[in-house]
Design an enzyme around this catalytic site. Structure first.
Site, PDB file in Angstrom:
ATOM      1  N   SER A 180      10.212  59.770 -21.952  1.00 25.37           N
ATOM      2  CA  SER A 180      10.146  58.383 -21.519  1.00 25.37           C
ATOM      3  C   SER A 180       9.442  57.510 -22.561  1.00 25.37           C
ATOM      4  CB  SER A 180       9.439  58.329 -20.160  1.00 25.37           C
ATOM      5  OG  SER A 180       9.556  57.075 -19.573  1.00 25.37           O
ATOM      6  N   ASP A 202      20.327  58.682 -16.646  1.00 20.81           N
ATOM      7  CA  ASP A 202      18.943  58.228 -16.868  1.00 20.81           C
ATOM      8  C   ASP A 202      18.989  56.788 -17.356  1.00 20.81           C
ATOM      9  OD1 ASP A 202      16.396  57.703 -17.854  1.00 20.81           O
ATOM     10  OD2 ASP A 202      16.191  59.629 -18.879  1.00 20.81           O
ATOM     11  N   HIS A 206      16.070  60.165 -14.599  1.00 19.23           N
ATOM     12  CA  HIS A 206      15.021  60.068 -15.619  1.00 19.23           C
ATOM     13  C   HIS A 206      13.936  61.130 -15.446  1.00 19.23           C
ATOM     14  CE1 HIS A 206      12.639  58.355 -18.765  1.00 19.23           C
ATOM     15  NE2 HIS A 206      11.648  58.043 -17.968  1.00 19.23           N
TER      16      HIS A 206
END
Ligand SMILES: *[C@@H]1O[C@H](CO)[C@@H](O)[C@H](O)[C@H]1NC(C)=O
Ligand SMILES: *[C@@H]1O[C@H](CO)[C@@H](O)[C@H](O)[C@H]1NC(C)=O
Length: 286
Positions: free
Chosen positions: A155, A212, A268
Site C-alpha cells: 500500500s 485492488d 487491497h
C-alpha cells in the site's frame, strides 16, 4: 501480455532465473516481510519469510499529513544473505478516505536526479530514513557487503519502498544489481522520469491483486505514472493460480485496464489468498 503459471518451467530453462519474478519468493519470503511492517513486532514475520532473519530496528513516527504514524524496519538474514528494508505508510492505510488520498498526491517534490514524486511519501520516507534507517543500512552494508538489499512494502508502504530503492540507486548508496524491490498494492508515486528510474533497476516488481483500488490512485493522474514490472493476479491469488507479467508502466491488460466499477477495498487487503489482518494474527503464516 504474457501469462505464466506459478511454476514457470520455460523461464527456468531459458532465462536468468535470479532476475525473474519468482512466485514462491514473492509469496513465501517477501510478502511476510512486507506484512511484518504492519505488526508492532515484525520478528515473527521476518522468521516466517527467512527462517533466521533478525529484526535490527523498527522506527515509527508521525507522518506529516495523515494523523497517523508511518514506520519502517531494518533486518538481516544470514541464510538468505539479505539486508531487509520494509516500509509501512500508515496504520490504517487501506481504510483511508478518498479525500485524504487527494491530499497525499496533491503536491510533488523533486527527487534526486530531477524526477517528481508525491511529497507526502517522499517526506515520510526521508523522515524515517534520517531517523535511523540510513544508519542501519550503512552499518549493515559495511558489515555484509555481499548481501542483497531487499526493499518492500504494501500500500502506501509500497510507495515508500519504491522511493527507497530509487533513492539507493540515485544517491549511489547501493549497487543496483544488489537491490530487489517488490511492492504490493502500490499507488502511483511519481512522474514518468521516476518510472524510468525504477524501471532501470534490474529487479523491480509491483504486484497487484485483481481489483485492488489503491494502484488506481491518484485517479486524476496528471504527472503520475506507474513503474514496472507489474505482476498482475487476475484472480484471488491462492496458490497455483496464474499471474501476468505485464508490459510497460500501465498495461491495459493488467490492473490499469480493470473497470472502475469493479475496484474495491477488499482486494487491497487480500493478498495471496488470505486477509491481511488474519495473516498478521497468524504471524505471517498461511
Ligand atoms: C488531522 O487532524 C487535524 C486536527 O485534528 C485535522 O484538522 C485534519 O483534518 C486531520 N487530517 C486528516 C488527513 O485526517
Ligand atoms: C479462488 O479461486 C479459485 C479459482 O477460481 C477457486 O477455485 C477458489 O475456491 C477460490 N478461493 C477462495 C478462497 O475464494
Amino acid at each position: 501480455m504474457t501469462s505464466y503459471f506459478a511454476i514457470p518451467i520455460l523461464l527456468f530453462l531459458f532465462q536468468n532465473v535470479s532476475a525473474q519474478y519468482s512466485e514462491a519468493f514473492s509469496r513465501n519470503v517477501i510478502w511476510p516481510l512486507a506484512a511484518g511492517a504492519l505488526r508492532d513486532d515484525p520478528q515473527k514475520c521476518i522468521e516466517s519469510g527467512t527462517g533466521d532473519g533478525k529484526l535490527r530496528r523498527k522506527i515509527e513516527l508521525q507522518c506529516d499529513i495523515l494523523n497517523e504514524t508511518c514506520s519502517a524496519y531494518t533486518a538481516v538474514s544470514d541464510s538468505r544473505m539479505a539486508i531487509i528494508l520494509s516500509w509501512r505508510g500508515s496504520v490504517g492505510a487501506y481504510e483511508i478516505e478518498m479525500e485524504a488520498l487527494d491530499i497525499l498526491f496533491g503536491q510533488q517534490l523533486t527527487f534526486p536526479g530531477g524526477a517528481k514524486v508525491a511529497d507526502f511519501f517522499y517526506n515520510a520516507f526521508l523522515k524515517l530514513w534520517n531517523a535511523g534507517i540510513k544508519d542501519d543500512f550503512f552499518t549493515l552494508q559495511q558489515k555484509y557487503p555481499d548481501y542483497e538489499i531487499w526493499v518492500t512494502g504494501h500500500s502506501l508502504g509500497g510507495a515508500m519502498a519504491g522511493l527507497c530503492a530509487g533513492y539507493l540507486k540515485q544517491m549511489g548508496f547501493a549497487d543496483p544489481s544488489k537491490i530487489r524491490l517488490i511492492t504490493y498494492g502500490e499507488p502511483r508515486t511519481g512522474d514518468a522520469q521516476y518510472s524510468t528510474l525504477l524501471n532501470s533497476l534490474p529487479y523491480s516488481y509491483r504486484v497487484v491483486h485483481d481489483n485492488d483500488w489503491i494502484p488506481h490512485v491518484p485517479f486524476k493522474n496528471e504527472n503520475y505514472l506507474h513503474h514496472g514490472i507489474e505482476i498482475y493476479y487476475p484472480n484471488n491469488m491462492t496458490l497455483g493460480l496464474p499471474y501476468t507479467i505485464c508490459v510497460g508502466n500501465e498495461d491495459k491488460s493488467c490492473s490499469s485496464g480493470a473497470p472502475l466499477f469493479r475496484l474495491n477495498f477488499r482486494d487491497h487487503t487480500l493478498y495471496f489468498g488470505i486477509e491481511l489482518d488474519n495473516y498478521l494474527s497468524r504471524e505471517c503464516k498461511y
